[in-house]
Design an enzyme around this catalytic site. Structure first.
Site, PDB file in Angstrom:
ATOM      1  N   LYS A 215      -0.761 -24.039  11.168  1.00  0.00           N
ATOM      2  CA  LYS A 215      -0.496 -22.664  11.419  1.00  0.00           C
ATOM      3  C   LYS A 215       1.216 -22.558  11.358  1.00  0.00           C
ATOM      4  CE  LYS A 215      -4.202 -21.118  14.683  1.00  0.00           C
ATOM      5  NZ  LYS A 215      -5.225 -21.842  13.421  1.00  0.00           N
TER       6      LYS A 215
ATOM      7  N   ASP B  27      -3.848 -24.029   7.740  1.00  0.00           N
ATOM      8  CA  ASP B  27      -4.441 -22.953   8.349  1.00  0.00           C
ATOM      9  C   ASP B  27      -4.050 -20.797   7.897  1.00  0.00           C
ATOM     10  OD1 ASP B  27      -5.701 -24.857   9.721  1.00  0.00           O
ATOM     11  OD2 ASP B  27      -4.932 -23.820  11.908  1.00  0.00           O
TER      12      ASP B  27
ATOM     13  N   GLN C  44     -10.769 -17.636   2.994  1.00  0.00           N
ATOM     14  CA  GLN C  44     -11.972 -17.173   4.578  1.00  0.00           C
ATOM     15  C   GLN C  44     -12.659 -16.224   3.591  1.00  0.00           C
ATOM     16  OE1 GLN C  44      -7.996 -15.673   5.929  1.00  0.00           O
ATOM     17  NE2 GLN C  44      -8.208 -16.303   8.083  1.00  0.00           N
TER      18      GLN C  44
ATOM     19  N   ARG D  30     -10.225 -25.864   2.331  1.00  0.00           N
ATOM     20  CA  ARG D  30     -11.048 -25.752   2.820  1.00  0.00           C
ATOM     21  C   ARG D  30     -11.752 -24.012   3.246  1.00  0.00           C
ATOM     22  NH1 ARG D  30      -8.725 -25.010   8.988  1.00  0.00           N
ATOM     23  NH2 ARG D  30      -7.956 -27.926   8.604  1.00  0.00           N
TER      24      ARG D  30
ATOM     25  N   GLY E   5     -13.285 -17.424   8.448  1.00  0.00           N
ATOM     26  CA  GLY E   5     -12.321 -15.919   8.918  1.00  0.00           C
ATOM     27  C   GLY E   5     -12.623 -15.532  10.448  1.00  0.00           C
ATOM     28  N   ALA E   6     -11.745 -16.040  11.156  1.00  0.00           N
ATOM     29  CA  ALA E   6     -11.470 -15.766  12.501  1.00  0.00           C
ATOM     30  C   ALA E   6     -10.870 -14.482  12.966  1.00  0.00           C
ATOM     31  CB  ALA E   6     -11.164 -16.789  13.507  1.00  0.00           C
TER      32      ALA E   6
ATOM     33  N   THR F  24     -17.793 -24.474   8.082  1.00  0.00           N
ATOM     34  CA  THR F  24     -19.130 -23.760   9.009  1.00  0.00           C
ATOM     35  C   THR F  24     -19.686 -24.794   9.601  1.00  0.00           C
ATOM     36  OG1 THR F  24     -19.856 -21.454   8.647  1.00  0.00           O
ATOM     37  CG2 THR F  24     -20.144 -24.036   6.913  1.00  0.00           C
ATOM     38  N   HIS F  25     -20.061 -23.679  10.921  1.00  0.00           N
ATOM     39  CA  HIS F  25     -21.750 -24.287  11.761  1.00  0.00           C
ATOM     40  C   HIS F  25     -22.733 -23.328  11.112  1.00  0.00           C
ATOM     41  CE1 HIS F  25     -17.347 -23.787  13.847  1.00  0.00           C
ATOM     42  NE2 HIS F  25     -17.594 -25.561  14.303  1.00  0.00           N
TER      43      HIS F  25
ATOM     44  N   ARG G 157      -5.600 -17.445  22.718  1.00  0.00           N
ATOM     45  CA  ARG G 157      -5.696 -16.615  21.243  1.00  0.00           C
ATOM     46  C   ARG G 157      -6.659 -16.014  20.303  1.00  0.00           C
ATOM     47  NH1 ARG G 157      -1.372 -19.937  21.597  1.00  0.00           N
ATOM     48  NH2 ARG G 157      -1.706 -20.965  19.330  1.00  0.00           N
ATOM     49  N   ARG G 158      -7.050 -17.135  19.710  1.00  0.00           N
ATOM     50  CA  ARG G 158      -8.986 -16.911  18.908  1.00  0.00           C
ATOM     51  C   ARG G 158      -9.104 -15.729  19.499  1.00  0.00           C
ATOM     52  NH1 ARG G 158      -5.922 -20.001  17.162  1.00  0.00           N
ATOM     53  NH2 ARG G 158      -4.990 -18.208  16.742  1.00  0.00           N
TER      54      ARG G 158
HETATM   55  P1  FAD Z   1     -21.587 -18.276  12.173  1.00  0.00           P
HETATM   56  O1  FAD Z   1     -20.867 -16.789  11.585  1.00  0.00           O
HETATM   57  O2  FAD Z   1     -19.976 -17.888  13.966  1.00  0.00           O
HETATM   58  O3  FAD Z   1     -22.109 -18.909  13.314  1.00  0.00           O
HETATM   59  C1  FAD Z   1     -23.466 -18.778  12.018  1.00  0.00           C
HETATM   60  C2  FAD Z   1     -24.163 -19.220  13.240  1.00  0.00           C
HETATM   61  O4  FAD Z   1     -24.001 -20.461  12.735  1.00  0.00           O
HETATM   62  C3  FAD Z   1     -25.277 -19.098  14.028  1.00  0.00           C
HETATM   63  O5  FAD Z   1     -25.788 -17.999  13.041  1.00  0.00           O
HETATM   64  C4  FAD Z   1     -25.851 -20.336  14.190  1.00  0.00           C
HETATM   65  O6  FAD Z   1     -26.903 -19.906  13.235  1.00  0.00           O
HETATM   66  C5  FAD Z   1     -24.829 -20.879  13.657  1.00  0.00           C
HETATM   67  N1  FAD Z   1     -24.213 -21.312  15.093  1.00  0.00           N
HETATM   68  C6  FAD Z   1     -22.928 -20.949  15.393  1.00  0.00           C
HETATM   69  N2  FAD Z   1     -22.782 -22.155  16.584  1.00  0.00           N
HETATM   70  C7  FAD Z   1     -23.535 -22.224  16.328  1.00  0.00           C
HETATM   71  C8  FAD Z   1     -23.569 -23.589  17.998  1.00  0.00           C
HETATM   72  N3  FAD Z   1     -23.280 -23.405  18.824  1.00  0.00           N
HETATM   73  N4  FAD Z   1     -25.376 -23.806  18.460  1.00  0.00           N
HETATM   74  C9  FAD Z   1     -26.015 -23.907  17.516  1.00  0.00           C
HETATM   75  N5  FAD Z   1     -25.988 -23.176  15.845  1.00  0.00           N
HETATM   76  C10 FAD Z   1     -24.867 -22.612  16.096  1.00  0.00           C
HETATM   77  N6  FAD Z   1     -10.848 -19.437  10.844  1.00  0.00           N
HETATM   78  C11 FAD Z   1      -9.606 -18.806  10.062  1.00  0.00           C
HETATM   79  O7  FAD Z   1      -9.595 -17.604   9.962  1.00  0.00           O
HETATM   80  N7  FAD Z   1      -8.858 -19.724   9.461  1.00  0.00           N
HETATM   81  C12 FAD Z   1      -8.714 -21.301   9.168  1.00  0.00           C
HETATM   82  O8  FAD Z   1      -8.049 -21.903   9.576  1.00  0.00           O
HETATM   83  C13 FAD Z   1      -9.802 -21.550   9.953  1.00  0.00           C
HETATM   84  N8  FAD Z   1      -9.793 -23.430  10.210  1.00  0.00           N
HETATM   85  C14 FAD Z   1     -11.492 -23.348  10.733  1.00  0.00           C
HETATM   86  C15 FAD Z   1     -11.077 -24.687  10.799  1.00  0.00           C
HETATM   87  C16 FAD Z   1     -13.007 -25.270  11.015  1.00  0.00           C
HETATM   88  C17 FAD Z   1     -13.100 -26.947  11.286  1.00  0.00           C
HETATM   89  C18 FAD Z   1     -13.540 -24.616  11.498  1.00  0.00           C
HETATM   90  C19 FAD Z   1     -15.408 -25.242  11.644  1.00  0.00           C
HETATM   91  C20 FAD Z   1     -13.714 -22.905  11.570  1.00  0.00           C
HETATM   92  C21 FAD Z   1     -12.175 -22.720  11.145  1.00  0.00           C
HETATM   93  N9  FAD Z   1     -12.066 -21.134  11.097  1.00  0.00           N
HETATM   94  C22 FAD Z   1     -10.697 -21.142  10.967  1.00  0.00           C
HETATM   95  C23 FAD Z   1     -12.792 -20.250  12.262  1.00  0.00           C
HETATM   96  C24 FAD Z   1     -14.095 -19.762  11.415  1.00  0.00           C
HETATM   97  O9  FAD Z   1     -13.612 -19.073   9.950  1.00  0.00           O
HETATM   98  C25 FAD Z   1     -15.371 -19.375  12.137  1.00  0.00           C
HETATM   99  O10 FAD Z   1     -14.643 -18.516  12.785  1.00  0.00           O
HETATM  100  C26 FAD Z   1     -15.901 -19.826  13.016  1.00  0.00           C
HETATM  101  O11 FAD Z   1     -16.428 -21.534  11.915  1.00  0.00           O
HETATM  102  C27 FAD Z   1     -16.829 -19.519  13.119  1.00  0.00           C
HETATM  103  O12 FAD Z   1     -17.861 -18.793  11.958  1.00  0.00           O
HETATM  104  P2  FAD Z   1     -19.471 -19.774  11.044  1.00  0.00           P
HETATM  105  O13 FAD Z   1     -19.002 -19.931   9.836  1.00  0.00           O
HETATM  106  O14 FAD Z   1     -19.630 -21.648  11.958  1.00  0.00           O
HETATM  107  O15 FAD Z   1     -20.814 -19.063  11.232  1.00  0.00           O
END
Ligand code: FAD
Length: 235
Positions: A24, A61, A90, A111, A115-116, A153-154, A215-216
């Site tokens: 960061k 990041d 993001q 990447r 966005g968090a 993303t998840h 912090r997050r």
């Molecule tokens: P979300 O909108 O949180 O989730 C979407 C869907 O995913 C959900 O509706 C559900 O269907 C599914 N889901 C999510 N979690 C679960 C679970 N536990 N079990 C089952 N299903 C689930 N953010 C930054 O601002 N700056 C960065 O540098 C940064 N780096 C990152 C690096 C990595 C490797 C990752 C994975 C994330 C990073 N992030 C960063 C965080 C990112 O911006 C998101 O806040 C975070 O990943 C949640 O978003 P999402 O895309 O997973 O979708």
């Protein structure tokens, strides 16, 4: 991380490192009142040099929207010396499709995440649907270019879209990677790795993990729901 097939978009000869370093910029001086950007750039250059000696790579990041411009400037200034320095885009920011098009160049590592952080509607999308649509637009720009996209993303829908766009763009499995946070959707992480895709896991490292979590959560209370859901579900 799965590393099957070590050719494709990876910007160095050989396989990607099994571990890389995420930094960061505010943790290395960006917010200092005097010479913050210069201090961060010098510290990041030292980290990049140490990472190169250890045969690994660095990704900066993305933090809140006011830090995006200086962070991308640092990446642009350091890439001539450290071509594989990666950055994060993001999709909640309106500027991001333009940034992706500009960054989708030979050798770049980007990447893409949602966005968090939160930001006002003049700079950021505030609805989930818009953030997701922007993610898909950014994905297309990155996967259509010659760089190395990192799909962080998840979200099952965006993972499916990413796989479809990668296939449309004739990307080999080694030409991009998925990224998820440690402990979140581990079964999906294993499934993707099992398909031969590259799957990287982001792990907060060191004794300050609790501060990182707090912090997050403070930056964006919606992260609390994300954290609790991941505790409740390991699928
Ligand atoms: P979300 O909108 O949180 O989730 C979407 C869907 O995913 C959900 O509706 C559900 O269907 C599914 N889901 C999510 N979690 C679960 C679970 N536990 N079990 C089952 N299903 C689930 N953010 C930054 O601002 N700056 C960065 O540098 C940064 N780096 C990152 C690096 C990595 C490797 C990752 C994975 C994330 C990073 N992030 C960063 C965080 C990112 O911006 C998101 O806040 C975070 O990943 C949640 O978003 P999402 O895309 O997973 O979708």
């Amino acid at each position: 991380m799965s590393t099957s097939g070590c050719s494709g978009g990876w910007p160095r000869a050989g396989c990607p490192p099994t571990a890389e370093v995420s930094v960061k910029p505010t943790a290395v001086g960006l917010d200092l009142a005097e010479h913050g950007e210069k201090t961060a750039r010098e510290n990041i250059a030292r980290i990049c040099a140490a990472a190169r000696d250890a045969d690994t790579t660095v990704t900066l990041d993305a933090e809140d929207h006011s830090r995006v411009e200086p962070t991308l400037r640092i990446v642009a200034q350091l890439r001539p010396e450290f071509p594989d320095l990666g950055c994060v885009i993001q999709s909640y920011l309106r500027r991001s499709p333009d940034d992706c098009r500009a960054l989708a160049a030979e050798g770049s590592r980007v990447r893409l995440c949602k966005g968090a952080y939160n930001a006002a509607a003049d700079v950021a999308f505030t609805s989930r649907a818009e953030v997701d649509r922007c993610y898909a637009r950014c994905l297309r720009a990155l996967l259509d270019g010659p760089g190395y996209p990192m799909i962080a993303t998840h979200d099952p829908r965006l993972i499916t879209i990413g796989a479809a766009l990668a296939a449309l763009a004739d990307r080999p499995a080694a030409g991009f990677e998925y990224q998820m946070l440690y402990g979140i959707r581990p079964a999906e992480q294993r499934r993707l790795a099992g398909t031969g895709a590259r799957m990287r896991v982001y792990v907060p490292y060191g004794s300050d993990w609790y501060g990182y979590l707090v912090r997050r959560l403070a930056e964006r209370p919606a992260n609390l729901a994300f954290f609790l859901r991941s505790l409740a579900s390991r699928g």
